[in-house]
Enzyme design. Structure first.
Site, PDB file in Angstrom:
ATOM      1  N   GLU A  43      10.463 -24.874  37.486  1.00 18.91           N
ATOM      2  CA  GLU A  43       9.424 -24.090  37.311  1.00 18.91           C
ATOM      3  C   GLU A  43       9.735 -22.628  36.468  1.00 18.91           C
ATOM      4  OE1 GLU A  43       6.647 -22.945  40.479  1.00 18.91           O
ATOM      5  OE2 GLU A  43       5.089 -21.991  39.101  1.00 18.91           O
ATOM      6  N   GLU A  68      12.657 -16.770  37.409  1.00 20.37           N
ATOM      7  CA  GLU A  68      11.451 -15.604  37.507  1.00 20.37           C
ATOM      8  C   GLU A  68      12.060 -14.363  36.992  1.00 20.37           C
ATOM      9  OE1 GLU A  68       7.683 -15.155  38.213  1.00 20.37           O
ATOM     10  OE2 GLU A  68       8.491 -13.093  37.745  1.00 20.37           O
ATOM     11  N   ASP A 118       1.681 -14.995  31.096  1.00 21.66           N
ATOM     12  CA  ASP A 118       0.894 -14.033  30.686  1.00 21.66           C
ATOM     13  C   ASP A 118       0.568 -14.256  29.532  1.00 21.66           C
ATOM     14  OD1 ASP A 118       1.650 -12.266  32.786  1.00 21.66           O
ATOM     15  OD2 ASP A 118       3.559 -12.674  32.197  1.00 21.66           O
ATOM     16  N   LYS A 122      -4.040  -9.547  22.948  1.00 19.67           N
ATOM     17  CA  LYS A 122      -4.160  -8.793  21.743  1.00 19.67           C
ATOM     18  C   LYS A 122      -3.152  -9.432  20.807  1.00 19.67           C
ATOM     19  CE  LYS A 122      -5.399  -4.476  23.736  1.00 19.67           C
ATOM     20  NZ  LYS A 122      -4.739  -3.319  24.414  1.00 19.67           N
TER      21      LYS A 122
HETATM   22  C1  LIG Z   1       0.623 -14.588  35.358  1.00 21.21           C
HETATM   23  S1  LIG Z   1       2.038 -14.616  36.392  1.00 21.21           S
HETATM   24  C2  LIG Z   1       1.932 -16.408  36.941  1.00 21.21           C
HETATM   25  C3  LIG Z   1       2.600 -16.741  38.279  1.00 21.21           C
HETATM   26  C4  LIG Z   1       2.486 -18.466  38.705  1.00 21.21           C
HETATM   27  N1  LIG Z   1       3.160 -19.266  37.904  1.00 21.21           N
HETATM   28  C5  LIG Z   1       1.115 -18.847  38.903  1.00 21.21           C
HETATM   29  O1  LIG Z   1       0.340 -19.584  38.150  1.00 21.21           O
HETATM   30  O2  LIG Z   1       0.534 -18.231  39.942  1.00 21.21           O
HETATM   31  C6  LIG Z   1       3.422 -14.952  35.385  1.00 21.21           C
HETATM   32  C7  LIG Z   1       4.705 -14.860  35.911  1.00 21.21           C
HETATM   33  O3  LIG Z   1       5.817 -14.978  35.068  1.00 21.21           O
HETATM   34  C8  LIG Z   1       6.932 -14.446  35.042  1.00 21.21           C
HETATM   35  N2  LIG Z   1       7.439 -14.220  33.676  1.00 21.21           N
HETATM   36  C9  LIG Z   1       7.085 -13.668  32.634  1.00 21.21           C
HETATM   37  N3  LIG Z   1       7.798 -13.560  31.654  1.00 21.21           N
HETATM   38  C10 LIG Z   1       8.984 -14.370  32.180  1.00 21.21           C
HETATM   39  C11 LIG Z   1      10.193 -14.943  31.455  1.00 21.21           C
HETATM   40  N4  LIG Z   1      10.346 -14.554  30.140  1.00 21.21           N
HETATM   41  N5  LIG Z   1      11.045 -15.503  32.343  1.00 21.21           N
HETATM   42  C12 LIG Z   1      10.641 -15.811  33.560  1.00 21.21           C
HETATM   43  N6  LIG Z   1       9.570 -15.430  34.163  1.00 21.21           N
HETATM   44  C13 LIG Z   1       8.732 -14.435  33.460  1.00 21.21           C
HETATM   45  C14 LIG Z   1       6.100 -12.891  35.542  1.00 21.21           C
HETATM   46  O4  LIG Z   1       7.096 -12.134  36.090  1.00 21.21           O
HETATM   47  C15 LIG Z   1       4.881 -13.507  36.480  1.00 21.21           C
HETATM   48  O5  LIG Z   1       5.683 -13.770  37.677  1.00 21.21           O
END
Ligand SMILES: C[S@@+](CC[C@H](N)C(=O)[O-])C[C@H]1O[C@@H](n2cnc3c(N)ncnc32)[C@H](O)[C@@H]1O
Length: 226
Positions: A43, A68, A118, A122
């Site tokens: 994941e 993460e 994320d 924009k």
């Molecule tokens: C909007 S949250 C969603 C978390 C979870 N997957 C959920 O559905 O509840 C996005 C997560 O991805 C992590 N993240 C963002 N860019 C990442 C990257 N390049 N590699 C690993 N994790 C990343 C962020 O730190 C955050 O915890």
């Protein structure tokens, strides 16, 4: 795997470093909790980790790797795993794009899950979106034949982007064709993020794409003419 009592982890510390993985390999990283051959499930961006915990509890013989970027979230998840005594999960604090490229052999992963990454809504920030064509191509190459890439988002503009990126990736087949994606995924745990967005009327989009099996046409294994 190194056992560290760091940041108050109340039991076995399931965090691993890239160096440990490179030196020992995944089988040693999961020993003695799981015996080879491992069925690797990854994941990307596990956030608060509830989805990963749910999968790992329901499938105790699969080897789960959570990647993460956030240190805080990785430590919190390590504490949670220690309390739950879940032995089939390992955590890697890393940027997923680099970790996937360097730490997983081509064809070695059974499932990748990317939930609600994320959306960067924009236009000038689109380049920050995780699901760039090059990263999706890398995920596809690391999937075993028949392995799946599972994606979810709540953002309509990111959903269009994901439709396009997936459709352009020749190693992947859409398991929900002819629909580009689904708007419901029964049996799937809803994370707290998902519940929050659903509460605001945002219905998620879900994709399941499969790595084509050997014999299917692909740029790596072109189908021979009779
Ligand atoms: C909007 S949250 C969603 C978390 C979870 N997957 C959920 O559905 O509840 C996005 C997560 O991805 C992590 N993240 C963002 N860019 C990442 C990257 N390049 N590699 C690993 N994790 C990343 C962020 O730190 C955050 O915890």
């Amino acid at each position: 795997m190194t056992r560290r009592i760091d940041g108050g982890i109340p039991g076995p510390d399931r965090r691993v470093s890239a160096l440990e993985i490179l030196e020992k390999g995944w089988e040693a990283i999961f020993a003695p909790d799981l015996a080879p051959p491992l069925r690797l499930v990854v994941e990307v961006g596990f956030g608060r980790g509830e989805f990963l915990v749910d999968l790992a509890r329901r499938r105790p013989t699969d080897a789960f790797v959570g990647i993460e970027l956030s240190h805080k979230r990785t430590v919190k998840m390590a504490r949670r795993l220690a309390r739950l005594e879940l032995g089939n999960v390992r955590l890697l604090e890393a940027r997923a794009e680099r970790a996937v490229e360097e730490l997983f052999a081509p064809g070695s992963v059974s499932e990748f899950w990317v939930n609600f990454s994320d959306p960067w809504p924009k236009k000038r920030h689109f380049k920050r979106r995780l699901l760039q064509p090059a990263f999706v191509a890398d995920l596809a190459r690391r999937l075993a034949p028949g392995g799946t890439l599972e994606i979810a988002t709540d953002d309509p503009s990111y959903a269009e982007w994901i439709d396009d990126v997936l459709a352009a990736e020749p190693l992947l087949e859409n398991a929900h064709a002819p629909e580009p994606h689904l708007r419901d995924a029964p049996g799937r745990l809803r994370t707290s993020f998902e519940e929050e967005w659903r509460g605001k009327g945002r219905i998620p989009y879900f994709w399941t794409h499969r790595r084509a099996s050997p014999g299917a046409a692909s740029p790596e294994e072109p189908r021979k003419r009779p």
